[in-house]
Every structure is written in C-alpha cells, then in structure tokens.
Design a protein around this motif. Sequence first.
Motif, PDB file in Angstrom:
ATOM      1  N   LYS A 168      34.608 -78.726 -26.688  1.00 52.00           N
ATOM      2  CA  LYS A 168      33.714 -78.357 -28.217  1.00 52.00           C
ATOM      3  C   LYS A 168      35.338 -77.311 -28.619  1.00 52.00           C
ATOM      4  CE  LYS A 168      30.709 -80.207 -28.708  1.00 52.00           C
ATOM      5  NZ  LYS A 168      31.013 -81.983 -28.798  1.00 52.00           N
ATOM      6  N   TYR A 201      44.963 -79.036 -36.941  1.00 53.34           N
ATOM      7  CA  TYR A 201      43.881 -78.354 -37.219  1.00 53.34           C
ATOM      8  C   TYR A 201      42.690 -79.621 -38.075  1.00 53.34           C
ATOM      9  CZ  TYR A 201      40.169 -75.313 -39.862  1.00 53.34           C
ATOM     10  OH  TYR A 201      39.494 -75.205 -40.621  1.00 53.34           O
ATOM     11  N   PRO A 205      37.805 -82.477 -34.397  1.00 51.66           N
ATOM     12  CA  PRO A 205      36.732 -83.065 -35.165  1.00 51.66           C
ATOM     13  C   PRO A 205      35.496 -82.338 -35.156  1.00 51.66           C
ATOM     14  CG  PRO A 205      37.144 -83.453 -32.586  1.00 51.66           C
ATOM     15  CD  PRO A 205      37.956 -83.102 -32.661  1.00 51.66           C
ATOM     16  N   ALA A 206      34.620 -82.476 -36.214  1.00 51.62           N
ATOM     17  CA  ALA A 206      33.990 -81.488 -37.092  1.00 51.62           C
ATOM     18  C   ALA A 206      33.237 -80.280 -36.279  1.00 51.62           C
ATOM     19  CB  ALA A 206      32.601 -82.854 -37.380  1.00 51.62           C
ATOM     20  N   ASP A 207      33.000 -80.772 -35.068  1.00 50.43           N
ATOM     21  CA  ASP A 207      32.417 -79.785 -34.366  1.00 50.43           C
ATOM     22  C   ASP A 207      32.723 -78.971 -32.996  1.00 50.43           C
ATOM     23  OD1 ASP A 207      32.397 -81.254 -32.887  1.00 50.43           O
ATOM     24  OD2 ASP A 207      30.807 -81.354 -31.178  1.00 50.43           O
ATOM     25  N   TRP A 208      34.776 -78.811 -33.997  1.00 50.89           N
ATOM     26  CA  TRP A 208      35.495 -78.378 -32.767  1.00 50.89           C
ATOM     27  C   TRP A 208      36.019 -77.337 -33.256  1.00 50.89           C
ATOM     28  CZ3 TRP A 208      39.305 -80.383 -28.600  1.00 50.89           C
ATOM     29  CH2 TRP A 208      38.754 -80.953 -27.576  1.00 50.89           C
ATOM     30  N   LYS A 209      36.356 -76.291 -32.384  1.00 46.54           N
ATOM     31  CA  LYS A 209      37.678 -75.220 -32.853  1.00 46.54           C
ATOM     32  C   LYS A 209      38.891 -74.641 -32.199  1.00 46.54           C
ATOM     33  CE  LYS A 209      33.165 -72.267 -32.669  1.00 46.54           C
ATOM     34  NZ  LYS A 209      32.385 -71.147 -31.594  1.00 46.54           N
ATOM     35  N   LYS A 242      37.540 -73.067 -38.420  1.00 41.76           N
ATOM     36  CA  LYS A 242      37.504 -73.825 -37.198  1.00 41.76           C
ATOM     37  C   LYS A 242      38.386 -73.136 -36.674  1.00 41.76           C
ATOM     38  CE  LYS A 242      36.384 -78.440 -39.067  1.00 41.76           C
ATOM     39  NZ  LYS A 242      36.756 -80.184 -38.305  1.00 41.76           N
TER      40      LYS A 242
END
Length: 424
Positions: A168, A201, A205-209, A242
């Motif tokens: 993630k 950046y 993906p949406a749920d990544w940091k 993020k």
Amino acid sequence: MLLEGSTIEKHNEQRLRRHKLKLASLQDEFPETEQIIRQIEAFQVAIPSWALGTGGTRFGRFSEGGEPRSLEEKMEDVGLLNQLNRASGAISLHIPWDVPQDPAAIRQLAQEYGLSFDAVNSNTFQDQPQQALSYKFGSLQHVDKAVRKQAIDHNIEVIKHGVELGSKAITVWLSDGSCFPGQLNFRGAFERTLESLQEIYGALPADWKIFIEYKAFEPNFYSMTVGDWGQSLLYASKLGPKAYTLVDLGHHLPNANIEQIVALLLMEGKLAGFHFNDSKYGDDDLTVGSINPYQLFLIFNELVEGMNARNMNHAKDLGWMIDASHNVKDPLEDLIQSVEAILIAYAQALLIDTTVLKQAQAVNDVVRCQEILQAAYRTDLRPLIAEARFRKGGTLEPLELFRSEAIRNTLIKKRGEKTVATGL
Ligand code: RM4
Ligand code: MN
Ligand code: MN
C-alpha cells in the motif's frame, strides 16, 4: 524451512515455569500489564528483503553461508523468523533486487508463511546491467530529462509490482545530491526532483501512500537533495495528502534529536513511519537498540504520546520496518535481536504514566520528569514480550531456539556455503 509445532512446544515447556514466575512479578507490580501484552501482540515489524543476506562495506564482505538465493527463500527466512517471534509478519521488497516474477505464486507463498507485503522500495541509486542511462549524477534530480523519465518510469513500475502483491506504499530513497560545491544548483535540483516526484505521485492508486526518506550524506558528500526532515517535509507537503516523511534512524547527523523530529512530524500528520536500526557514526545500519536503546525508548515515548493524541492505531497507522545490515552477525539472529529491541522500547513507552508526566511538566518539575521516564526505561519488560509471543504460538526465547535447532547449519546444508543474497 519451517519448524515443527512440537519443537516450539518442547522449547516452551522447558521454560514455562520460570517465565510465569517473572511474568507474575510484573503483573503484581503493574496493573496495566495485560493491556501492554495485547498491544505487543498486535504490533508487527516488517523485514526488508535486502537484509536477509550478509552485509558488508567497500572493504569486504564475510558471509555466514546459507544465504537466501531467491525471493522465495527470503520469504522462507521471514516466515521462519515470524514463526519464532510472531512479530515479523511482513516483508518489504526492494526492486529490482527482488522482482516478483510470478506474482500469483509469490502471493500464494506469502499466504502459506502468513506474511503480508509492506512498502515497496525503488532503486535509482545503482545502475542495472540492462539500463540505458546512468544515475551517476542523480536520478529524479538529473539535469537530463531522459534520465529523469527513466527514473520516474522505474518508480511507476515498482508501484505496479506492489499493487500485484497488495502493498500500500512506495518508499523513495534518493542518493541524489552533489559531491562538490558548485556541482549543482540547489534550487534547480529541488525543483526537478519535485516535478519527478509529482509524476510518481500521480501514478499512486487511490489507497496508496508515498514515503519520502531523507539522509544526511552518502553516497553524495557535499549535498543531498533530500538531506533532512525539513527537505523531505517540504516535498511531502507540496506533493499532497498521500505523501509522508520516512525516518530512518541512521540518516541523521550525529547527536540529532530524533525524538523531537518524530514528535513534530507526527503533530503535522506527516510521519510515514520508520526504518529502524542503530548507529554510532552515520548510516551504520547496526542492530536496533545495540548502541543507544535509550534513544529508541525516547522515540517510542513520543510515538505513543503523539499517536494517542491523534487517536491513531499504534499497530496500523504508521509503517514499522527494520533497515539494517548484518556484517558480522547471522542475519536472522540479528533480526531477532532488532525486533525484540523495538518491542521492548514500545512496551516501556506504554508503561509511562502520561498524566503524571504532564503534571510534572506543567509545574516544571524537571527532576520528576526524568524519574518518570527512567523508571519505565529501567523496568525489565522482557517477560511481557515473551508472553505476547507465547500467546501467539511463538517461542519464549527465539534466539535460543534458533541456536539449539542449529537452523543456520540446516540452511547452509540446503542452500550452500557460498550463496549470495541480492541487496547491498
Ligand atoms: C539507504 C536507505 C534506503 C535503503 C538503501 C538500501 O541508505 O536507507 O532505505 O533502501 O539504503
Ligand atoms: Mn532506509
Ligand atoms: Mn540507510
């Protein structure tokens, strides 16, 4: 290799009576022991895929033998470690050192070992054999747009590998910088790096940091383009929500007050997590807690207080990872020691009575403040760590079992004396 359940049971049986006695004495003294044991049980520290072989310096490398020859064997080692301590249930991959060629098979293997995939790491500090352009003068900061593009594409590729495995986050550590005054326009290097990071950046993906790691020096010795937490925070703030700053304990100049850095990053909601190790001089990558366990404890004191203030989940809301190198120790023994040191520091921090500490701070009772911290630090909480391991099916004394079962010999027999694991 994994151990037979009966081997662990036998080991524990022989030590259980003594262990329970020590535990009872702590339970008697501190009403919060049960709560601490549960928090330790939930806490996992990820193992870096590049730290399962022998490390070295530019002067040499002296292997223990039996090093993992592939990603599969590295996972086997982490699986074994986790079987012993029940606190190493995640692995962090460095690409291209450990490219998952068959992601479905790797996922399946991870499931068998009970492992998950932590942050993936990109590598634009070395040139790879098939690589078109060189990173000699930097990657994301490079004056040549084509080099920057190559480095950006690599990072996006790393994210793709991570997505296939369920990671993630991506950790970006750049060796970019300069070795001599005048070599680099600082502002230009910063702006180009920011632009490159913005592209990476954009591919998250949406749920990544994205974790931006800083380091004071090496391999560049005059300037580093992400040289300290201020620069990292600047990138992370400009990038967006993020992006976070990653603290590697060995990446500071001597005597830096790391716990203060941690407290402020946490306050800003910009702390990504850690690469744990210990050091005397620089990025020594020594066993966690081997040189300055008190500093580690002070860091955890800030973490516990700061995370509680923000209602954060200790186990899940930050990235906990080891980043160490094992030059003279068996890598697995070293990792057992490192994980143990982290859990001890965490448990001791949990023991601090924050309310009483705040009261003492409010009246400037400096002596009392020190006493409160050091009382926790000087309490031997190892039985609580052992109990957490035991309750999860692990071993009371992982290092002892590793030795009594002659695990390294078995690995040498299976893999050979002269195997070399990818990594630094
Ligand atoms: C760097 C830094 C990075 C790690 C490399 C191998 O000094 O700590 O996190 O990926 O070493
Ligand atoms: Mn690191
Ligand atoms: Mn490092």
